[in-house]
Design a protein around this motif. Structure first.
Motif, PDB file in Angstrom:
ATOM      1  N   PHE A  11       0.831  -1.205   0.000  1.00  0.00           N
ATOM      2  CA  PHE A  11       0.000   0.000   0.000  1.00  0.00           C
ATOM      3  C   PHE A  11       0.869   1.260   0.000  1.00  0.00           C
ATOM      4  CE2 PHE A  11      -2.106   3.431   2.313  1.00  0.00           C
ATOM      5  CZ  PHE A  11      -3.211   3.626   1.507  1.00  0.00           C
ATOM      6  N   ASP A  12       1.913   1.271   0.847  1.00  0.00           N
ATOM      7  CA  ASP A  12       2.799   2.438   0.913  1.00  0.00           C
ATOM      8  C   ASP A  12       3.387   2.749  -0.453  1.00  0.00           C
ATOM      9  OD1 ASP A  12       2.414   2.602   3.668  1.00  0.00           O
ATOM     10  OD2 ASP A  12       4.252   1.505   4.150  1.00  0.00           O
ATOM     11  N   VAL A  13       3.913   1.712  -1.108  1.00  0.00           N
ATOM     12  CA  VAL A  13       4.573   1.900  -2.403  1.00  0.00           C
ATOM     13  C   VAL A  13       3.558   2.335  -3.458  1.00  0.00           C
ATOM     14  CG1 VAL A  13       5.841   0.740  -4.259  1.00  0.00           C
ATOM     15  CG2 VAL A  13       6.420   0.277  -1.861  1.00  0.00           C
ATOM     16  N   ALA A  14       2.411   1.648  -3.495  1.00  0.00           N
ATOM     17  CA  ALA A  14       1.401   1.948  -4.518  1.00  0.00           C
ATOM     18  C   ALA A  14       0.825   3.347  -4.341  1.00  0.00           C
ATOM     19  CB  ALA A  14       0.287   0.905  -4.465  1.00  0.00           C
ATOM     20  N   ARG A  15       0.545   3.741  -3.114  1.00  0.00           N
ATOM     21  CA  ARG A  15      -0.014   5.072  -2.868  1.00  0.00           C
ATOM     22  C   ARG A  15       0.978   6.164  -3.283  1.00  0.00           C
ATOM     23  NH1 ARG A  15       0.332   9.066   0.861  1.00  0.00           N
ATOM     24  NH2 ARG A  15      -1.560  10.316   1.217  1.00  0.00           N
ATOM     25  N   SER A  16       2.231   6.012  -2.849  1.00  0.00           N
ATOM     26  CA  SER A  16       3.238   7.022  -3.206  1.00  0.00           C
ATOM     27  C   SER A  16       3.406   7.120  -4.716  1.00  0.00           C
ATOM     28  CB  SER A  16       4.576   6.680  -2.545  1.00  0.00           C
ATOM     29  OG  SER A  16       4.489   6.783  -1.138  1.00  0.00           O
ATOM     30  N   GLU A  60       2.752  10.339  -7.439  1.00  0.00           N
ATOM     31  CA  GLU A  60       3.912  10.932  -8.122  1.00  0.00           C
ATOM     32  C   GLU A  60       3.870  10.726  -9.641  1.00  0.00           C
ATOM     33  OE1 GLU A  60       7.114   8.935  -6.220  1.00  0.00           O
ATOM     34  OE2 GLU A  60       6.772   9.898  -4.261  1.00  0.00           O
ATOM     35  N   ARG A  61       3.357   9.601 -10.085  1.00  0.00           N
ATOM     36  CA  ARG A  61       3.369   9.249 -11.502  1.00  0.00           C
ATOM     37  C   ARG A  61       2.234   9.969 -12.234  1.00  0.00           C
ATOM     38  NH1 ARG A  61       6.497   6.803 -15.591  1.00  0.00           N
ATOM     39  NH2 ARG A  61       5.166   5.521 -16.941  1.00  0.00           N
ATOM     40  N   LEU A 108       1.587  -0.373 -10.750  1.00  0.00           N
ATOM     41  CA  LEU A 108       2.830   0.263 -11.170  1.00  0.00           C
ATOM     42  C   LEU A 108       3.167  -0.001 -12.630  1.00  0.00           C
ATOM     43  CD1 LEU A 108       3.184   0.695  -8.069  1.00  0.00           C
ATOM     44  CD2 LEU A 108       5.626   0.306  -8.428  1.00  0.00           C
ATOM     45  N   GLY A 109       2.367  -0.801 -13.323  1.00  0.00           N
ATOM     46  CA  GLY A 109       2.630  -1.084 -14.726  1.00  0.00           C
ATOM     47  C   GLY A 109       3.988  -1.742 -14.914  1.00  0.00           C
ATOM     48  N   GLY A 110       4.727  -1.305 -15.947  1.00  0.00           N
ATOM     49  CA  GLY A 110       6.035  -1.892 -16.211  1.00  0.00           C
ATOM     50  C   GLY A 110       7.008  -1.695 -15.066  1.00  0.00           C
ATOM     51  N   LYS A 125      -2.349  13.925 -15.694  1.00  0.00           N
ATOM     52  CA  LYS A 125      -2.675  14.038 -14.274  1.00  0.00           C
ATOM     53  C   LYS A 125      -2.131  12.825 -13.509  1.00  0.00           C
ATOM     54  CE  LYS A 125      -7.382  12.336 -15.263  1.00  0.00           C
ATOM     55  NZ  LYS A 125      -8.823  12.666 -15.134  1.00  0.00           N
ATOM     56  N   GLU A 126      -2.107  12.943 -12.178  1.00  0.00           N
ATOM     57  CA  GLU A 126      -1.575  11.864 -11.356  1.00  0.00           C
ATOM     58  C   GLU A 126      -2.426  10.599 -11.491  1.00  0.00           C
ATOM     59  OE1 GLU A 126      -2.485  14.810 -10.209  1.00  0.00           O
ATOM     60  OE2 GLU A 126      -0.905  15.726  -8.969  1.00  0.00           O
ATOM     61  N   LEU A 127      -1.747   9.433 -11.384  1.00  0.00           N
ATOM     62  CA  LEU A 127      -2.491   8.170 -11.421  1.00  0.00           C
ATOM     63  C   LEU A 127      -3.566   8.128 -10.338  1.00  0.00           C
ATOM     64  CD1 LEU A 127       0.225   5.404 -11.989  1.00  0.00           C
ATOM     65  CD2 LEU A 127      -1.360   6.355 -13.672  1.00  0.00           C
ATOM     66  N   ALA A 128      -3.304   8.784  -9.211  1.00  0.00           N
ATOM     67  CA  ALA A 128      -4.254   8.752  -8.097  1.00  0.00           C
ATOM     68  C   ALA A 128      -5.602   9.351  -8.465  1.00  0.00           C
ATOM     69  CB  ALA A 128      -3.674   9.499  -6.892  1.00  0.00           C
ATOM     70  N   CYS A 129      -5.681  10.071  -9.566  1.00  0.00           N
ATOM     71  CA  CYS A 129      -6.949  10.672  -9.987  1.00  0.00           C
ATOM     72  C   CYS A 129      -7.861   9.701 -10.716  1.00  0.00           C
ATOM     73  CB  CYS A 129      -6.683  11.872 -10.889  1.00  0.00           C
ATOM     74  SG  CYS A 129      -5.819  13.237 -10.066  1.00  0.00           S
TER      75      CYS A 129
END
Length: 377
Positions: A251-256, A260-261, A331-333, A266-270
């Motif tokens: 979760f930590d890695v995916a959320r960050s 950022e990406r 995270l895709g590739g 726009k950010e992936l988080a959107c």
């Protein structure tokens, strides 16, 4: 879910201190060691200074010990495996089943990580059926035990000061525990390389060729394999805490990464699908933590049974496998590269799913408990 709030104030303060150390010092440093399959002795010494070698004997609560396992796994799963085995099966066995002489000889160094032990049970031809199929032999001869056999997948086998070797007494057929110093003639350990996970953990193939040890090296409380059952049950439950910890790491890695990406401006988080995966990973992690917190409570009450430990281990590692797979997809590739951490977690999750009893074996233990019917063979 405020599980940490269940800790007494002093334990909660210590928990936050250790978590900060693990995240600031261990997490990023572990990646390079993981890539090289090397052991970080310097990190181990620092972990010893933070009391991670004394969890079995320091008088803290079961919940605190479990949450420590969570946080070490959140920083690096290999090191959490070492910390768990060290406390549950090495320090725990010697403290519970060893002689006073053995305790005085080994426990001080083990508690601060200046010495390491290896738990040598699994064999090349016997994993799930080890209790009935164990072939390593021990023969009492002239005041010494002579041990012959082979062990496989033994964590820290190449770097430990001693191995707790389980061998069948040729005289009575019982499986007994022995302290075998690794510098004894006839002890040979070869590192198992090219693993897809737990790459920091130095697993080994061990050969015991007429290894002679003093009669006093036998654990007096381990004259029958059943004597170790409680510790093995608790060790199985410990992997459930690891399963929760690796999900928090995912979760930590995916959320960050999602914040950022940027893609499509726009950010992936959107994106809805990204948020759905983050919510599911966090839900799986929270369910695992809630299950393990309840397990800690019944463990404290002395009510923990093997079927409960098996259910916790199988459930939390199943959810861990699913959560880390979602994180890798998110995270895709970049999800297949350990440089972005998720690839590292992806490999480590497969090991959690398999060791301390495979998912299938633990499921059958639960199935036997709820039906009264054994389906092992």
């Amino acid at each position: 879910m405020h599980i940490v709030d269940l800790l007494p104030a002093a334990e909660r303060e210590r928990y936050l201190e250790v978590r900060a150390f693990l995240q600031s010092t261990v997490r990023q440093a572990s990646i390079d060691y993981w890539n090289r399959e090397e052991f970080p002795f310097g990190l181990l010494a620092e972990m010893g200074k933070h009391g991670l070698g004394t969890l079995q004997t320091d008088g803290t609560s079961k919940l605190f010990k479990g949450l420590m396992y969570v946080e070490v796994a959140r920083a690096d799963v290999s090191l959490s495996a070492l910390v768990g085995i060290h406390n549950e099966l090495i320090v725990g066995m010697i403290d519970a089943l060893g002689s006073e002489e053995q305790k005085q000889r080994w426990l001080p160094g083990l508690k601060n990580f200046t010495q390491l032990g290896a738990f040598a049970l699994t064999e090349p031809e016997h994993g799930s059926d080890i209790a009935g199929g164990l072939e390593t032999s021990a023969r009492l001869e002239g005041g010494e035990w002579v041990i012959n056999g082979a062990k496989r997948w033994i964590g820290s086998g190449t770097i430990a000061d001693f191995a707790l070797v389980w061998a069948r007494d040729a005289a009575d057929g019982h499986i007994k525990g022995f302290i075998v110093e690794t510098d004894r003639a006839g002890y040979r350990a070869t590192k198992i390389a090219n693993k897809i996970g737990l790459r920091i953990m130095q697993n080994a193939d061990i050969v015991l060729d007429n290894v002679r040890i003093p009669a006093s090296n036998m654990l007096p409380g381990a004259t029958d394999f059943s004597k170790a059952n409680d510790l093995l049950r608790d060790s199985r439950a410990w992997v459930g805490w690891q399963g929760a910890g690796i999900q928090l790491a995912a979760f930590d890695v995916a959320r960050s990464y999602s914040l950022e990406r940027r893609q499509f401006g726009k950010e992936l988080a959107c994106f809805q699908l990204v948020q759905q995966q983050l919510a599911e990973i966090l839900g799986n992690a929270s369910a695992s933590l809630a299950l393990m917190a309840q397990l800690a409570r019944i463990q404290t009450d002395g009510k923990l049974e093997m079927a409960q430990a098996a259910m916790a281990k199988s459930t939390c590692t199943r959810l861990a496998r699913a959560s880390v797979a979602m994180g890798r997809s998110l995270l895709g590739g970049n999800g297949i590269s350990s440089d972005f951490e998720m690839g590292k977690l992806f490999g480590d999750a497969e090991i959690l799913y398999t060791y301390e009893g495979s998912y299938e074996i633990n499921s059958l233990i639960v199935g036997r408990a709820v039906t009264g019917k054994s389906a092992f063979v």
